[in-house]
Design a protein around this motif. Sequence first.
Motif, short mmCIF file in Angstrom:
data_model
loop_
_atom_site.label_atom_id
_atom_site.label_comp_id
_atom_site.label_asym_id
_atom_site.label_seq_id
_atom_site.Cartn_x
_atom_site.Cartn_y
_atom_site.Cartn_z
N PHE A 162 111.99 48.13 63.17
CA PHE A 162 111.85 47.81 64.29
C PHE A 162 113.21 46.96 65.35
N GLY A 163 114.14 46.51 63.77
CA GLY A 163 115.08 46.45 64.81
C GLY A 163 116.33 46.77 65.43
N GLN A 164 116.54 48.04 64.31
CA GLN A 164 117.96 48.75 64.65
C GLN A 164 118.36 49.72 66.23
N THR A 165 116.89 49.85 66.28
CA THR A 165 116.95 50.69 67.06
C THR A 165 117.76 49.98 68.28
N LYS A 166 117.01 49.08 68.77
CA LYS A 166 117.49 47.50 69.44
C LYS A 166 118.66 47.02 69.71
N ASP A 167 119.03 46.77 68.36
CA ASP A 167 120.11 46.16 68.16
C ASP A 167 121.50 47.50 68.46
N ILE A 168 120.87 48.49 68.36
CA ILE A 168 121.91 49.56 69.12
C ILE A 168 122.13 49.74 70.73
N ILE A 169 121.13 49.80 71.17
CA ILE A 169 121.11 49.40 72.28
C ILE A 169 121.80 48.09 73.59
N VAL A 170 121.37 47.24 72.09
CA VAL A 170 122.36 46.13 73.19
C VAL A 170 123.97 46.46 73.07
N GLN A 171 123.95 46.57 71.83
CA GLN A 171 125.76 47.24 71.69
C GLN A 171 126.40 47.88 72.93
N ILE A 172 125.37 49.63 72.92
CA ILE A 172 125.82 50.56 74.01
C ILE A 172 125.78 50.00 75.08
N PHE A 173 124.84 49.05 75.58
CA PHE A 173 125.29 48.59 76.62
C PHE A 173 125.97 47.71 77.21
N LYS A 174 126.27 46.85 76.02
CA LYS A 174 127.30 45.53 76.34
C LYS A 174 128.66 46.12 76.49
N ALA A 175 129.20 47.19 75.82
CA ALA A 175 129.89 47.66 75.71
C ALA A 175 130.56 48.93 76.53
N ASP A 176 129.46 49.75 77.12
CA ASP A 176 129.45 50.70 78.41
C ASP A 176 128.35 50.56 79.23
N GLY A 177 127.79 49.92 79.61
CA GLY A 177 127.04 49.51 80.57
C GLY A 177 126.24 50.47 80.47
N PHE A 178 125.45 50.52 81.48
CA PHE A 178 124.71 52.08 82.04
C PHE A 178 124.85 53.09 81.52
N ARG A 179 126.04 53.29 81.93
CA ARG A 179 126.69 54.98 81.88
C ARG A 179 127.13 54.56 80.56
#
Length: 313
Positions: A162-179
């Motif tokens: 359950f958690g890996q996908t959410k973790d990756i999504i959060v990290q991508i958004f924190k680093a680069d935003g929606f782009r």
Amino acid sequence: MEDKRNIPIIEWEHLDKRKFYVFGICMTMMIRVSVYPFTLIRTRLQVQKGKSLYSGTFDAFVKILRTEGTAGLYRGFLVNTFTLISGQCYVTTYELTRKYVSRYNNNNAVKSLVAGGSASLVAQSITVPIDVISQHLMMQRKGESMGRFKVQNQDSKRMLVFGQTKDIIVQIFKADGFRGFYRGYVASLLTYIPNSAVWWPFYHFYAEQLSSLTPKDCPHLLLQAISGPLAAATASTLTNPMDVIRARVQVEGKSSIILTFKQLMAEEGPWGLTKGLSARIISATPSTIVIVVGYETLKKLSLRPELVDSRHW
């Protein structure tokens, strides 16, 4: 009597749309399950520096299976299944564009070229965010990561499911935003639009050539099953350099296609542009056979009832 050498093409207006979509989703899911491990291997080979981790497709397969188990070959698979949506958008756009282009030009190669490119443009607009997330999940090796982001607590079963996908999504958004979810979008378009635009004309070309060389009673489906992989190998070879650059842009977080190309050439030379090609062709061959046979069979199964016995399909 109809000349069976001319392989008839089932067009959009011949189909029962409800059957077409139901059968299509089931077929696409079966194909994804069978070829996903080679998609993962291809991505890792393209991203690794030189041959630092794997010497080739078979070596990567053995090492991943040994160190990460079968689950390691399916990292990011659940996220990737959302591309089923883009798959249906792809075939719908392809068939509708063929129908539209036929009003102005009835040449099959022109219809296939325009429809293939248009379908890929629509599909990639949906697929790229899913690909970005799933590719970062593919990069998660046991205890480490080959990409920019690392999943925390990989050994937790709950985290695995359950958690890996959410973790990756959060990290991508924190680093680069929606782009960040559309990183490599242009590179993806430059890879998959030409790939799709080239595949369809070559597919029909090979089918026509084989049809002229074989006996009249040779099954159309056999000729199409051979033509598909030939077209896939041709398209993969022509577009692999851009596919390598696309993978690096998306996984390593680079912002420039040109700078990524220059860095790749400086580090690995022209051979760097062929990385993952064998894995790409290996995965494309069985999947294309299944796709072609499945897609052509799907269209036959989805024919409107009044057309089923009207001609030799």
